[in-house]
Motif scaffolding. Structure first.
Motif, PDB file in Angstrom:
ATOM      1  N   GLY A 257       0.704  -1.017  -0.018  1.00  9.14           N
ATOM      2  CA  GLY A 257       0.134   0.073  -0.054  1.00  9.14           C
ATOM      3  C   GLY A 257       0.906   1.380  -0.114  1.00  9.14           C
ATOM      4  N   PHE A 258       2.024   1.163  -0.575  1.00  2.04           N
ATOM      5  CA  PHE A 258       2.923   2.400  -0.428  1.00  2.04           C
ATOM      6  C   PHE A 258       2.577   3.307  -1.580  1.00  2.04           C
ATOM      7  CE2 PHE A 258       5.977  -0.084   1.653  1.00  2.04           C
ATOM      8  CZ  PHE A 258       6.175   0.582   2.884  1.00  2.04           C
ATOM      9  N   SER A 259       2.694   4.690  -1.672  1.00  2.00           N
ATOM     10  CA  SER A 259       2.321   5.634  -2.432  1.00  2.00           C
ATOM     11  C   SER A 259       3.511   5.741  -3.451  1.00  2.00           C
ATOM     12  CB  SER A 259       2.171   7.145  -1.708  1.00  2.00           C
ATOM     13  OG  SER A 259       3.466   7.595  -1.450  1.00  2.00           O
ATOM     14  N   VAL A 260       3.113   6.535  -4.684  1.00  2.00           N
ATOM     15  CA  VAL A 260       4.389   6.588  -5.673  1.00  2.00           C
ATOM     16  C   VAL A 260       5.570   7.401  -4.958  1.00  2.00           C
ATOM     17  CG1 VAL A 260       4.851   7.615  -7.745  1.00  2.00           C
ATOM     18  CG2 VAL A 260       2.512   6.638  -7.655  1.00  2.00           C
ATOM     19  N   ASP A 261       5.239   8.227  -4.210  1.00  2.00           N
ATOM     20  CA  ASP A 261       6.429   9.080  -3.552  1.00  2.00           C
ATOM     21  C   ASP A 261       7.290   8.202  -2.603  1.00  2.00           C
ATOM     22  OD1 ASP A 261       5.502  11.512  -4.809  1.00  2.00           O
ATOM     23  OD2 ASP A 261       4.476  12.003  -2.782  1.00  2.00           O
ATOM     24  N   LEU A 262       6.706   7.279  -1.909  1.00  2.00           N
ATOM     25  CA  LEU A 262       7.718   6.438  -1.148  1.00  2.00           C
ATOM     26  C   LEU A 262       8.354   5.502  -2.198  1.00  2.00           C
ATOM     27  CD1 LEU A 262       5.397   5.861   2.088  1.00  2.00           C
ATOM     28  CD2 LEU A 262       7.690   6.837   1.631  1.00  2.00           C
ATOM     29  N   ILE A 263       7.754   4.899  -3.031  1.00  2.00           N
ATOM     30  CA  ILE A 263       8.303   4.006  -3.884  1.00  2.00           C
ATOM     31  C   ILE A 263       9.449   4.562  -4.760  1.00  2.00           C
ATOM     32  CG2 ILE A 263       7.933   2.302  -6.037  1.00  2.00           C
ATOM     33  CD1 ILE A 263       5.152   1.982  -5.045  1.00  2.00           C
ATOM     34  N   SER A 264       9.416   5.976  -5.065  1.00  2.00           N
ATOM     35  CA  SER A 264      10.226   6.437  -6.013  1.00  2.00           C
ATOM     36  C   SER A 264      11.501   6.711  -4.894  1.00  2.00           C
ATOM     37  CB  SER A 264       9.821   7.699  -6.498  1.00  2.00           C
ATOM     38  OG  SER A 264      10.657   8.511  -7.101  1.00  2.00           O
ATOM     39  N   GLU A 265      11.223   7.041  -3.847  1.00  2.00           N
ATOM     40  CA  GLU A 265      12.494   7.476  -2.831  1.00  2.00           C
ATOM     41  C   GLU A 265      13.138   6.212  -2.410  1.00  2.00           C
ATOM     42  OE1 GLU A 265      14.483   9.295   0.060  1.00  2.00           O
ATOM     43  OE2 GLU A 265      13.225  10.288  -1.433  1.00  2.00           O
ATOM     44  N   ALA A 266      12.492   4.881  -2.254  1.00  2.00           N
ATOM     45  CA  ALA A 266      13.161   3.719  -2.021  1.00  2.00           C
ATOM     46  C   ALA A 266      13.938   3.556  -3.184  1.00  2.00           C
ATOM     47  CB  ALA A 266      12.056   2.667  -1.938  1.00  2.00           C
ATOM     48  N   CYS A 267      13.609   3.517  -4.509  1.00  2.00           N
ATOM     49  CA  CYS A 267      14.481   3.374  -5.717  1.00  2.00           C
ATOM     50  C   CYS A 267      15.603   4.275  -5.671  1.00  2.00           C
ATOM     51  CB  CYS A 267      13.550   3.504  -6.972  1.00  2.00           C
ATOM     52  SG  CYS A 267      12.428   2.331  -7.036  1.00  2.00           S
ATOM     53  N   THR A 268      15.210   5.668  -5.333  1.00  2.00           N
ATOM     54  CA  THR A 268      16.231   6.641  -5.352  1.00  2.00           C
ATOM     55  C   THR A 268      17.591   6.279  -4.361  1.00  2.00           C
ATOM     56  OG1 THR A 268      15.077   8.300  -6.039  1.00  2.00           O
ATOM     57  CG2 THR A 268      16.784   9.030  -4.994  1.00  2.00           C
ATOM     58  N   ARG A 269      17.121   5.912  -3.072  1.00  2.00           N
ATOM     59  CA  ARG A 269      17.808   5.374  -2.058  1.00  2.00           C
ATOM     60  C   ARG A 269      18.930   4.185  -2.597  1.00  2.00           C
ATOM     61  NH1 ARG A 269      15.893   6.638   3.852  1.00  2.00           N
ATOM     62  NH2 ARG A 269      15.105   8.704   3.582  1.00  2.00           N
ATOM     63  N   THR A 270      18.041   3.353  -3.362  1.00  2.00           N
ATOM     64  CA  THR A 270      18.721   2.122  -3.778  1.00  2.00           C
ATOM     65  C   THR A 270      19.942   2.535  -4.696  1.00  2.00           C
ATOM     66  OG1 THR A 270      16.971   0.684  -3.866  1.00  2.00           O
ATOM     67  CG2 THR A 270      18.436   0.158  -5.196  1.00  2.00           C
ATOM     68  N   ILE A 271      19.524   3.599  -5.590  1.00  2.00           N
ATOM     69  CA  ILE A 271      20.771   4.040  -6.641  1.00  2.00           C
ATOM     70  C   ILE A 271      21.792   4.584  -5.860  1.00  2.00           C
ATOM     71  CG2 ILE A 271      21.174   5.644  -8.456  1.00  2.00           C
ATOM     72  CD1 ILE A 271      19.781   3.161  -9.542  1.00  2.00           C
ATOM     73  N   ASN A 272      21.586   5.514  -4.730  1.00  2.00           N
ATOM     74  CA  ASN A 272      22.578   6.213  -4.030  1.00  2.00           C
ATOM     75  C   ASN A 272      23.359   5.588  -3.115  1.00  2.00           C
ATOM     76  OD1 ASN A 272      21.561   8.809  -4.797  1.00  2.00           O
ATOM     77  ND2 ASN A 272      20.260   8.922  -3.389  1.00  2.00           N
ATOM     78  N   THR A 273      22.918   4.252  -2.873  1.00  2.00           N
ATOM     79  CA  THR A 273      23.691   3.434  -2.046  1.00  2.00           C
ATOM     80  C   THR A 273      24.608   2.301  -2.694  1.00  2.00           C
ATOM     81  OG1 THR A 273      21.941   3.458  -0.406  1.00  2.00           O
ATOM     82  CG2 THR A 273      23.349   1.770  -0.230  1.00  2.00           C
ATOM     83  N   ILE A 274      23.866   1.578  -3.779  1.00  2.85           N
ATOM     84  CA  ILE A 274      24.540   0.505  -4.504  1.00  2.85           C
ATOM     85  C   ILE A 274      24.911   0.853  -6.034  1.00  2.85           C
ATOM     86  CG2 ILE A 274      23.621  -1.296  -3.160  1.00  2.85           C
ATOM     87  CD1 ILE A 274      21.787  -1.897  -5.259  1.00  2.85           C
ATOM     88  N   HIS A 275      24.524   2.214  -6.189  1.00  2.00           N
ATOM     89  CA  HIS A 275      24.788   2.723  -7.791  1.00  2.00           C
ATOM     90  C   HIS A 275      24.285   1.789  -8.886  1.00  2.00           C
ATOM     91  CE1 HIS A 275      27.387   5.349  -4.945  1.00  2.00           C
ATOM     92  NE2 HIS A 275      27.860   4.359  -4.713  1.00  2.00           N
ATOM     93  N   GLU A 276      23.521   1.303  -8.829  1.00  2.00           N
ATOM     94  CA  GLU A 276      22.549   0.620  -9.911  1.00  2.00           C
ATOM     95  C   GLU A 276      21.301   0.015  -9.540  1.00  2.00           C
ATOM     96  OE1 GLU A 276      24.642  -3.297 -10.392  1.00  2.00           O
ATOM     97  OE2 GLU A 276      24.147  -3.870  -8.559  1.00  2.00           O
ATOM     98  N   PRO A 277      20.193   0.006 -10.462  1.00  2.00           N
ATOM     99  CA  PRO A 277      19.183  -0.531 -10.059  1.00  2.00           C
ATOM    100  C   PRO A 277      18.940  -1.662  -9.546  1.00  2.00           C
ATOM    101  CG  PRO A 277      19.306  -0.028 -12.602  1.00  2.00           C
ATOM    102  CD  PRO A 277      20.668   0.280 -11.833  1.00  2.00           C
ATOM    103  N   SER A 278      18.448  -1.953  -8.511  1.00  2.00           N
ATOM    104  CA  SER A 278      18.101  -3.446  -7.945  1.00  2.00           C
ATOM    105  C   SER A 278      16.500  -3.408  -7.456  1.00  2.00           C
ATOM    106  CB  SER A 278      19.095  -3.657  -6.976  1.00  2.00           C
ATOM    107  OG  SER A 278      18.719  -4.699  -6.445  1.00  2.00           O
ATOM    108  N   PHE A 279      15.895  -4.231  -7.862  1.00  2.00           N
ATOM    109  CA  PHE A 279      14.492  -4.221  -7.549  1.00  2.00           C
ATOM    110  C   PHE A 279      14.349  -5.088  -6.131  1.00  2.00           C
ATOM    111  CE2 PHE A 279      13.571  -3.184 -11.729  1.00  2.00           C
ATOM    112  CZ  PHE A 279      12.544  -2.571 -11.477  1.00  2.00           C
ATOM    113  N   GLY A 280      15.403  -5.773  -5.892  1.00  2.00           N
ATOM    114  CA  GLY A 280      15.596  -6.760  -4.619  1.00  2.00           C
ATOM    115  C   GLY A 280      15.973  -5.932  -3.360  1.00  2.00           C
ATOM    116  N   TYR A 281      16.980  -4.880  -3.723  1.00  2.00           N
ATOM    117  CA  TYR A 281      17.271  -4.134  -2.827  1.00  2.00           C
ATOM    118  C   TYR A 281      16.282  -2.938  -2.418  1.00  2.00           C
ATOM    119  CZ  TYR A 281      20.815  -1.076   0.111  1.00  2.00           C
ATOM    120  OH  TYR A 281      21.472  -0.490   0.810  1.00  2.00           O
TER     121      TYR A 281
END
Length: 350
Positions: A257-281
């Protein structure tokens, strides 16, 4: 170089490339990956086929790393499983069945129980449907119109298997003809002409208790916004998301039940942390937020502040302040240096 055994319990006399691979996987994969997969698909027609990474690399005039990258790509999509020996050398490639593909790795059958994933076409979870049932179903005026429209969309005549799937939506899932038509039209508009792909969408509708076209359209708009947000946050261009990736989106926006903003934030943090897109992360981030009851960006900010405070407390308790206290608590000597100097002068005169 260790030999790699590619095996299958049911040897084939010809190489079959199923429509589901062409419709859902091939169009979204790197061309070099497709060539490697087709080569393995051809090789598995033999009862026993052994080769090495270097032999495949020589065949395609590329590096072993390129071949291994392709193998791991298809393993990620669960089309087959890579097996390793005790020295972590690749020793086997096993094509998975449709049923074992949906199971987690720990629950998958033993090697000998697995066969080519594409030997048998996937079928929806449904009760058996007789020819008489299908005949009565297709005699309905609105169903005849639906079949005609669907054939126009797909550019081919529907076979019995196709009709079974549509009948399943109508009879088991209790979808109206209007909702079925909307489902098919929407999937075709996005370039998905496989009824097996549409079956997954239908099951998602049923899980979300979607029964009207308006509800489906609202869900479609929500999913579209999430889809675009994830593509943008991950920087994905030049391809569509594969089914295994879109299933994450459905979980994030539906089950969690997450909003678009929260999902986008999680994806952005993934890129900032591991520097590549990872749906699992990204999924691990959202799962943590879900357990913590995080529902808004303000909740995320508070959770970050709490985390920082906890980290600061841990550093304080680890002894860092104690090191500085050694200087603060040092007991200084109370000496009179003038008296000491006089004593030294007197001693030197004696």
């Amino acid at each position: 170089m260790a030999k790699i055994t590619l095996y299958n319990e049911q040897p084939m006399a010809a190489t079959y490339v199923p429509n589901i691979f062409i419709d859902e996987y091939m169009t979204q994969a790197n061309g070099e990956y497709v060539k490697v997969y087709l080569y393995l698909l051809r090789s598995i027609s033999q009862a026993d086929c052994s080769f090495s990474l270097s032999q495949i690399a020589d065949h395609f005039d590329c590096t072993e790393r390129d071949i291994l990258r392709a193998l791991k790509y298809w393993e990620k999509l669960q089309l087959f499983r890579l097996e390793y020996d005790e020295n972590r050398n690749l020793s086997g490639i096993c094509f998975l069945t449709e049923s074992s593909r949906s199971l987690p790795p720990a629950a998958q059958p033993e090697q000998k129980d697995l066969s080519n994933r594409f030997i048998q076409a996937a079928s929806p979870r449904k009760s058996s449907c007789s020819l008489d049932d299908l005949k009565r179903f297709c005699e309905k005026d609105d169903v005849r119109e639906l079949v005609f429209i669907t054939e126009q969309y797909l550019g081919r005549t529907l076979n019995q298997s196709d009709l079974n799937i549509i009948f399943f939506w109508y009879d088991e899932l209790q979808f109206s003809i209007e909702l079925i038509e909307f489902l098919i039209e929407n999937c075709v508009a996005k370039g998905h002409t496989s009824l097996h792909y549409m079956q997954k969408i239908a099951e998602d509708y049923a899980a979300r208790q979607i029964h009207t076209v308006d509800e489906a359209r609202q869900l479609m708009n929500q999913n579209s916004a999430v889809y675009c947000a994830v593509m943008k946050a991950f920087g994905i261009r030049g391809r569509n998301l594969v089914p295994s990736e879109t299933s994450f989106l459905n979980t994030w926006s539906g089950k969690m039940g997450f909003s678009v903003d929260l999902i986008s934030e999680a994806c952005t943090r993934t890129i900032n942390t591991i520097h590549e897109p990872s749906f699992g992360y990204a999924n691990s981030i959202l799962e943590k937020w879900h357990k913590q009851g995080v529902h808004t960006l303000d909740d995320v900010k508070k959770a970050d502040e709490t985390y920082q405070q906890n980290q600061h407390g841990k550093r304080s308790r680890s002894g860092a302040p104690a090191a500085s206290n050694r200087f603060i608590n040092f007991k200084q000597r109370d000496n009179n240096y003038d008296e000491i100097q006089k004593m030294l002068i007197q001693n030197s005169l004696q």
